[in-house]
Design a protein around this motif. Structure first.
Motif, PDB file in Angstrom:
ATOM      1  N   UNK A   1       5.378  68.431 -42.657  1.00 31.26           N
ATOM      2  CA  UNK A   1       5.779  68.778 -44.018  1.00 31.26           C
ATOM      3  C   UNK A   1       6.052  67.520 -44.830  1.00 31.26           C
ATOM      4  N   UNK A   2       5.943  67.679 -46.142  1.00 29.96           N
ATOM      5  CA  UNK A   2       6.273  66.623 -47.082  1.00 29.96           C
ATOM      6  C   UNK A   2       6.678  67.287 -48.382  1.00 29.96           C
ATOM      7  N   UNK A   3       7.170  66.510 -49.311  1.00 32.71           N
ATOM      8  CA  UNK A   3       7.509  67.041 -50.618  1.00 32.71           C
ATOM      9  C   UNK A   3       6.603  66.395 -51.652  1.00 32.71           C
ATOM     10  N   UNK A   4       5.907  67.235 -52.404  1.00 36.26           N
ATOM     11  CA  UNK A   4       5.019  66.781 -53.473  1.00 36.26           C
ATOM     12  C   UNK A   4       5.434  67.488 -54.759  1.00 36.26           C
ATOM     13  N   UNK A   5       5.653  66.717 -55.797  1.00 39.01           N
ATOM     14  CA  UNK A   5       6.020  67.279 -57.099  1.00 39.01           C
ATOM     15  C   UNK A   5       7.221  68.228 -57.005  1.00 39.01           C
ATOM     16  N   UNK A   6       8.200  67.861 -56.188  1.00 44.66           N
ATOM     17  CA  UNK A   6       9.417  68.642 -56.064  1.00 44.66           C
ATOM     18  C   UNK A   6       9.271  69.934 -55.281  1.00 44.66           C
ATOM     19  N   UNK A   7       8.165  70.093 -54.570  1.00 45.38           N
ATOM     20  CA  UNK A   7       7.907  71.321 -53.830  1.00 45.38           C
ATOM     21  C   UNK A   7       7.495  70.986 -52.398  1.00 45.38           C
ATOM     22  N   UNK A   8       7.975  71.765 -51.440  1.00 45.19           N
ATOM     23  CA  UNK A   8       7.648  71.550 -50.039  1.00 45.19           C
ATOM     24  C   UNK A   8       6.192  71.947 -49.778  1.00 45.19           C
ATOM     25  N   UNK A   9       5.458  71.040 -49.121  1.00 48.32           N
ATOM     26  CA  UNK A   9       4.071  71.270 -48.733  1.00 48.32           C
ATOM     27  C   UNK A   9       3.955  71.101 -47.224  1.00 48.32           C
ATOM     28  N   UNK A  10       3.022  71.810 -46.631  1.00 50.02           N
ATOM     29  CA  UNK A  10       2.818  71.779 -45.184  1.00 50.02           C
ATOM     30  C   UNK A  10       1.349  71.574 -44.882  1.00 50.02           C
ATOM     31  N   UNK A  11       1.082  71.049 -43.686  1.00 44.81           N
ATOM     32  CA  UNK A  11      -0.287  70.914 -43.201  1.00 44.81           C
ATOM     33  C   UNK A  11      -0.272  70.951 -41.690  1.00 44.81           C
ATOM     34  N   UNK A  12      -1.434  71.207 -41.110  1.00 39.29           N
ATOM     35  CA  UNK A  12      -1.564  71.209 -39.658  1.00 39.29           C
ATOM     36  C   UNK A  12      -1.249  69.816 -39.144  1.00 39.29           C
ATOM     37  N   UNK A  13      -0.606  69.732 -37.994  1.00 44.32           N
ATOM     38  CA  UNK A  13      -0.250  68.443 -37.415  1.00 44.32           C
ATOM     39  C   UNK A  13      -1.455  67.543 -37.264  1.00 44.32           C
ATOM     40  N   UNK A  14      -1.226  66.280 -37.475  1.00 50.00           N
ATOM     41  CA  UNK A  14      -2.273  65.263 -37.443  1.00 50.00           C
ATOM     42  C   UNK A  14      -2.723  65.004 -35.999  1.00 50.00           C
ATOM     43  N   UNK A  15      -4.019  64.746 -35.820  1.00 51.79           N
ATOM     44  CA  UNK A  15      -4.559  64.430 -34.497  1.00 51.79           C
ATOM     45  C   UNK A  15      -4.352  62.971 -34.108  1.00 51.79           C
ATOM     46  N   UNK A  16      -3.961  62.133 -35.074  1.00 47.81           N
ATOM     47  CA  UNK A  16      -3.748  60.718 -34.782  1.00 47.81           C
ATOM     48  C   UNK A  16      -2.549  60.577 -33.858  1.00 47.81           C
ATOM     49  N   UNK A  17      -2.750  59.909 -32.759  1.00 46.21           N
ATOM     50  CA  UNK A  17      -1.677  59.744 -31.769  1.00 46.21           C
ATOM     51  C   UNK A  17      -0.868  58.494 -32.080  1.00 46.21           C
ATOM     52  N   UNK A  18       0.371  58.500 -31.672  1.00 44.50           N
ATOM     53  CA  UNK A  18       1.225  57.336 -31.856  1.00 44.50           C
ATOM     54  C   UNK A  18       1.824  57.274 -33.246  1.00 44.50           C
ATOM     55  N   UNK A  19       2.657  56.312 -33.452  1.00 48.65           N
ATOM     56  CA  UNK A  19       3.375  56.130 -34.710  1.00 48.65           C
ATOM     57  C   UNK A  19       2.408  55.729 -35.819  1.00 48.65           C
ATOM     58  N   UNK A  20       2.427  56.493 -36.914  1.00 49.72           N
ATOM     59  CA  UNK A  20       1.560  56.199 -38.044  1.00 49.72           C
ATOM     60  C   UNK A  20       2.115  56.870 -39.296  1.00 49.72           C
ATOM     61  N   UNK A  21       1.499  56.580 -40.413  1.00 47.50           N
ATOM     62  CA  UNK A  21       1.914  57.131 -41.703  1.00 47.50           C
ATOM     63  C   UNK A  21       0.676  57.665 -42.428  1.00 47.50           C
ATOM     64  N   UNK A  22       0.869  58.209 -43.636  1.00 52.09           N
ATOM     65  CA  UNK A  22      -0.250  58.822 -44.352  1.00 52.09           C
ATOM     66  C   UNK A  22      -0.320  58.426 -45.816  1.00 52.09           C
ATOM     67  N   UNK A  23      -1.551  58.372 -46.316  1.00 49.00           N
ATOM     68  CA  UNK A  23      -1.825  58.412 -47.749  1.00 49.00           C
ATOM     69  C   UNK A  23      -2.069  59.888 -48.038  1.00 49.00           C
ATOM     70  N   UNK A  24      -1.437  60.428 -49.098  1.00 45.43           N
ATOM     71  CA  UNK A  24      -1.590  61.838 -49.455  1.00 45.43           C
ATOM     72  C   UNK A  24      -2.101  61.935 -50.882  1.00 45.43           C
ATOM     73  N   UNK A  25      -3.221  62.625 -51.071  1.00 41.43           N
ATOM     74  CA  UNK A  25      -3.781  62.810 -52.399  1.00 41.43           C
ATOM     75  C   UNK A  25      -2.934  63.837 -53.156  1.00 41.43           C
ATOM     76  N   UNK A  26      -2.463  63.459 -54.335  1.00 38.83           N
ATOM     77  CA  UNK A  26      -1.605  64.336 -55.125  1.00 38.83           C
ATOM     78  C   UNK A  26      -2.392  65.440 -55.822  1.00 38.83           C
ATOM     79  N   UNK A  27      -3.736  65.351 -55.820  1.00 35.78           N
ATOM     80  CA  UNK A  27      -4.548  66.423 -56.407  1.00 35.78           C
ATOM     81  C   UNK A  27      -4.958  67.447 -55.352  1.00 35.78           C
ATOM     82  N   UNK A  28      -5.656  66.993 -54.319  1.00 35.70           N
ATOM     83  CA  UNK A  28      -6.223  67.936 -53.351  1.00 35.70           C
ATOM     84  C   UNK A  28      -5.379  68.097 -52.082  1.00 35.70           C
TER      85      UNK A  28
END
Length: 136
Positions: free
Chosen positions: A71-98
């Motif tokens: 989960x993350x918060x985008x534009x003041x609203x909670x958003x969810x997505x399927x867990x990432x397949x990338x293993x180990x400690x990492x972070x994300x770039x998240x597109x604010x449009x799509x």
């Protein structure tokens, strides 16, 4: 994560397989991006017209606690997505449009810790927001 492995993970944690949970997971598998809870509600109500916002939200949080969803918060609203397949400690770039994401295998905490001498950092979350190449 695939549908069957997500359902198996729930089962091994003592949760029942329900048609609503299965449909929520299918929605995330179909879209592979962050989706607002309200959007999930609209999509699931097509198949289950009587399902409440509370039921959907409880399931989203359960799936997050079981590390099936992220989960993350985008534009003041909670958003969810399927867990990432990338293993180990990492972070994300998240597109604010799509809502699509790209894994970032660099952790800025190494640099930040230099400025936090004497502080006991217990955890962190680092995300970068912007427009992906398809939305720019």
């Amino acid at each position: 994560m695939k549908l069957e492995s997500a359902l198996q993970k729930l089962k091994s944690s003592g949760y029942k397989k329900t048609r609503q949970r299965e449909r929520i997971l299918e929605i995330f598998i179909e879209h592979d991006q962050y989706i607002a809870a309200k959007s999930i509600l609209k999509k699931i109500q097509k198949d289950f017209p009587g399902v409440s916002y509370d039921t959907v939200y409880r399931n989203l949080y359960l799936l997050t606690e079981e590390e099936i969803l992220e989960s993350t918060e985008l534009n003041g609203e909670k958003h969810f997505r399927m867990g990432c397949d990338t293993k180990g400690h990492h972070h994300h770039f998240i597109c604010t449009d799509c809502g699509k994401t790209k894994s970032i295998n660099f952790c800025p905490m190494e640099s930040i810790n230099e400025n936090l001498q004497g502080y006991d950092v217990e955890n962190h979350k680092f995300e970068i927001y912007g427009k992906c190449p398809f939305c720019s």
